[in-house]
Structures are given as structure tokens and as C-alpha cells.
Motif scaffolding. Structure first.
Motif, PDB file in Angstrom:
ATOM      1  N   UNK A  39       0.855  -1.200   0.000  1.00 22.19           N
ATOM      2  CA  UNK A  39       0.000   0.000   0.000  1.00 22.19           C
ATOM      3  C   UNK A  39       0.884   1.241   0.000  1.00 22.19           C
ATOM      4  N   UNK A  40       0.690   2.157  -0.969  1.00 23.68           N
ATOM      5  CA  UNK A  40       1.507   3.377  -0.996  1.00 23.68           C
ATOM      6  C   UNK A  40       0.971   4.451  -0.046  1.00 23.68           C
ATOM      7  N   UNK A  41       1.895   5.122   0.605  1.00 21.62           N
ATOM      8  CA  UNK A  41       1.578   6.239   1.493  1.00 21.62           C
ATOM      9  C   UNK A  41       2.495   7.400   1.157  1.00 21.62           C
ATOM     10  N   UNK A  42       2.039   8.606   1.506  1.00 24.02           N
ATOM     11  CA  UNK A  42       2.927   9.751   1.500  1.00 24.02           C
ATOM     12  C   UNK A  42       3.106  10.199   2.942  1.00 24.02           C
ATOM     13  N   UNK A  43       4.355  10.322   3.347  1.00 24.32           N
ATOM     14  CA  UNK A  43       4.717  10.876   4.645  1.00 24.32           C
ATOM     15  C   UNK A  43       5.149  12.308   4.368  1.00 24.32           C
ATOM     16  N   UNK A  44       4.659  13.254   5.168  1.00 22.31           N
ATOM     17  CA  UNK A  44       4.913  14.662   4.860  1.00 22.31           C
ATOM     18  C   UNK A  44       4.906  15.499   6.125  1.00 22.31           C
ATOM     19  N   UNK A  45       5.353  16.733   5.986  1.00 23.10           N
ATOM     20  CA  UNK A  45       5.330  17.680   7.091  1.00 23.10           C
ATOM     21  C   UNK A  45       4.173  18.655   6.900  1.00 23.10           C
ATOM     22  N   UNK A  46       3.436  18.892   7.990  1.00 18.22           N
ATOM     23  CA  UNK A  46       2.427  19.958   8.018  1.00 18.22           C
ATOM     24  C   UNK A  46       3.150  21.191   8.527  1.00 18.22           C
ATOM     25  N   UNK A  47       3.196  22.191   7.708  1.00 20.25           N
ATOM     26  CA  UNK A  47       4.086  23.346   7.888  1.00 20.25           C
ATOM     27  C   UNK A  47       3.781  24.158   9.140  1.00 20.25           C
ATOM     28  N   UNK A  48       4.847  24.445   9.889  1.00 20.27           N
ATOM     29  CA  UNK A  48       4.748  25.248  11.103  1.00 20.27           C
ATOM     30  C   UNK A  48       4.176  26.632  10.840  1.00 20.27           C
ATOM     31  N   UNK A  49       4.348  27.137   9.632  1.00 21.81           N
ATOM     32  CA  UNK A  49       3.822  28.473   9.298  1.00 21.81           C
ATOM     33  C   UNK A  49       2.312  28.519   9.533  1.00 21.81           C
ATOM     34  N   UNK A  50       1.649  27.398   9.314  1.00 22.16           N
ATOM     35  CA  UNK A  50       0.196  27.328   9.470  1.00 22.16           C
ATOM     36  C   UNK A  50      -0.220  26.912  10.877  1.00 22.16           C
ATOM     37  N   UNK A  51       0.564  26.057  11.546  1.00 25.68           N
ATOM     38  CA  UNK A  51       0.098  25.477  12.810  1.00 25.68           C
ATOM     39  C   UNK A  51       1.041  25.694  13.998  1.00 25.68           C
ATOM     40  N   UNK A  74      -1.689  12.093  11.986  1.00 25.26           N
ATOM     41  CA  UNK A  74      -0.501  12.686  12.589  1.00 25.26           C
ATOM     42  C   UNK A  74       0.350  11.588  13.213  1.00 25.26           C
ATOM     43  N   UNK A  75       1.657  11.635  12.922  1.00 24.76           N
ATOM     44  CA  UNK A  75       2.592  10.685  13.515  1.00 24.76           C
ATOM     45  C   UNK A  75       3.263  11.278  14.747  1.00 24.76           C
ATOM     46  N   UNK A  76       3.654  12.562  14.676  1.00 26.94           N
ATOM     47  CA  UNK A  76       4.211  13.238  15.849  1.00 26.94           C
ATOM     48  C   UNK A  76       4.330  14.735  15.580  1.00 26.94           C
ATOM     49  N   UNK A  77       4.524  15.491  16.667  1.00 28.48           N
ATOM     50  CA  UNK A  77       4.728  16.939  16.621  1.00 28.48           C
ATOM     51  C   UNK A  77       6.219  17.264  16.623  1.00 28.48           C
ATOM     52  N   UNK A  78       6.545  18.459  16.163  1.00 27.78           N
ATOM     53  CA  UNK A  78       7.927  18.918  16.164  1.00 27.78           C
ATOM     54  C   UNK A  78       8.536  18.981  17.550  1.00 27.78           C
ATOM     55  N   UNK A  79       7.736  19.329  18.556  1.00 24.48           N
ATOM     56  CA  UNK A  79       8.300  19.435  19.908  1.00 24.48           C
ATOM     57  C   UNK A  79       8.371  18.092  20.623  1.00 24.48           C
ATOM     58  N   UNK A  90      11.010  32.675  15.077  1.00 24.40           N
ATOM     59  CA  UNK A  90       9.652  32.494  14.553  1.00 24.40           C
ATOM     60  C   UNK A  90       8.658  31.977  15.588  1.00 24.40           C
ATOM     61  N   UNK A  91       9.130  31.557  16.750  1.00 26.02           N
ATOM     62  CA  UNK A  91       8.236  31.061  17.796  1.00 26.02           C
ATOM     63  C   UNK A  91       7.543  29.763  17.423  1.00 26.02           C
ATOM     64  N   UNK A  92       8.251  28.874  16.746  1.00 26.26           N
ATOM     65  CA  UNK A  92       7.627  27.661  16.233  1.00 26.26           C
ATOM     66  C   UNK A  92       8.554  26.466  16.411  1.00 26.26           C
ATOM     67  N   UNK A  93       8.005  25.277  16.137  1.00 26.58           N
ATOM     68  CA  UNK A  93       8.798  24.049  16.039  1.00 26.58           C
ATOM     69  C   UNK A  93       8.698  23.577  14.594  1.00 26.58           C
ATOM     70  N   UNK A  94       9.838  23.491  13.947  1.00 27.59           N
ATOM     71  CA  UNK A  94       9.914  23.094  12.545  1.00 27.59           C
ATOM     72  C   UNK A  94       9.903  21.570  12.436  1.00 27.59           C
ATOM     73  N   UNK A  95       9.254  21.049  11.410  1.00 26.27           N
ATOM     74  CA  UNK A  95       9.421  19.653  11.009  1.00 26.27           C
ATOM     75  C   UNK A  95       9.794  19.669   9.532  1.00 26.27           C
TER      76      UNK A  95
END
Length: 196
Positions: A39-51, A74-79, A90-95
Motif C-alpha cells: 500500500x503506498x503512502x505519503x509521509x509529509x510535514x504539516x508546515x509550522x507556518x500554518x500550525x 498525525x505521527x508526531x509533533x515537532x516538539x 519564529x516562535x515555532x517548532x519546525x518539522x
């Protein structure tokens, strides 16, 4: 993030549709294909700029990779990474840059990048189930913490496992190569690979 298709590896490539492959309401980047049990999946980052607290997520793709199936998970958060640090600027956690690798012991590893006390860094997450869905456990220390990230794992023709990442994380960044050891429990940098 979008999947493109071509009749040849040389192209020309075209989009399946006139919008991103991933959900259009999400700012996404660094899509990575992973096939699990056919089964194909895409693993990706949800951009910190938005969340603010960026995430690494997965979503199933259709067999021909033309579109997604279902909702992202969701697999995990940046923090979640003990080695990460919130950006003062920027006050964020990057992934950034998830890359998956099945170890010689069968464990599923994911390298990914974020900010750390020493600059841009690359850490390792390990799936306790051995499956993409996780749960994912973060290693305490970064694999590479010398201001470099967005890594990719590959094997040379002689079978040596390699890591390539960009460093320093500035306008002068360049690709850096490292020989790695797969211990079965983790990945370890053995030595830089000379590129000159």
C-alpha cells in the motif's frame, strides 16, 4: 506537495490534477513515498507556518499515486523530539525532511529535521510497532546536530549506508555525505565521506 507522472524518468512530467496531491487546506512540504505491505503512502510535514508546532503526518495514496485515500494521520509533533528547540525568531517548532529506513533488525526508523540548541539538526524516530502508523518514539539525542538537516538515506553500490544532508543551514549550504552504521537499534555516523 504533489505527485507528478511521466512515461520516462527523463520526463516530461505532468501533474495528475491542477491542485496539490495532499489536502489543499494544509500547508505541506517534503512529501516522501513509502510503501508498506503493498500500500503506498505519503509521509509529509504539516508546515509550522500554518500550525506553529509542525507535524509529521501520513496519508494513503491510490495505487496509481494519483490522489489520496482517506484523511491524514498525525505521527508526531515537532516538539516531541527531546533534541528540538522552539525557534526564537519564529516562535515555532519546525518539522522537515522525513526519510524512512528499515534497519537490519527490521525496525522502522525515520530521520527528520528541526531546530536544536546548536542550530538545524537531524534526529531519529523509531516506530515501536515497526509500522508506519507508529507509535513513534524519539531518540534523546540528534543524529547530526552541527547545523545541518533535511537528510536522505541511501546505500552505495558497495552496500555502505550513507546519509546526505545540507549544512550549514545558511546561504552557503552544500551537500554533506556521511557513512553510517546500522546497529539494528539505531543509526550512527561513522565518518564524513570526502567530497573533494
Amino acid at each position: 506537495s504533489q505527485v507528478l507522472v511521466a512515461d520516462s524518468p527523463l520526463g516530461p512530467y505532468r501533474a495528475f490534477a491542477d491542485h496539490s496531491t495532499l489536502p489543499e487546506d494544509m500547508m505541506t512540504l517534503d512529501g516522501t513515498l513509502w510503501v508498506e505491505e503493498g500500500v503506498p503512502y505519503m509521509v509529509f510535514c504539516h508546515e509550522w507556518v500554518q500550525i506553529v508546532n509542525g507535524t509529521v503526518e501520513m496519508i494513503q495514496l491510490k495505487d496509481d499515486l494519483s490522489a489520496t485515500v482517506g484523511e491524514p494521520r498525525r505521527l508526531f509533533f515537532g516538539n516531541d523530539g527531546p533534541w528540538t528547540r522552539r525557534s526564537d525568531e519564529y516562535g515555532c517548532w519546525v518539522t522537515d525532511g522525513p526519510c524512512l529506513y528499515r534497519s537490519k533488525s527490521g525496525k522502522l526508523f525515520m530521520i527528520w529535521s528541526s531546530g536544536s540548541p546548536t542550530g538545524y539538526a537531524t534526529g531519529i524516530a523509531i516506530s515501536d510497532s515497526g509500522k508506519l502508523a507508529g507509535p513513534w518514539r524519539q531518540q534523546a539525542k540528534a543524529l547530526f546536530a552541527d547545523d545541518g538537516g533535511h537528510g536522505f538515506l541511501f546505500k552505495r553500490f558497495d552496500g555502505q549506508l550513507m546519509l546526505v544532508l545540507h549544512s550549514p543551514n545558511k546561504a552557503t549550504e552544500r551537500a554533506n555525505l556521511f557513512e553510517l552504521e546500522d546497529t539494528g537499534e539505531t543509526l550512527r555516523i561513522l565518518r564524513p565521506f570526502p567530497t573533494d
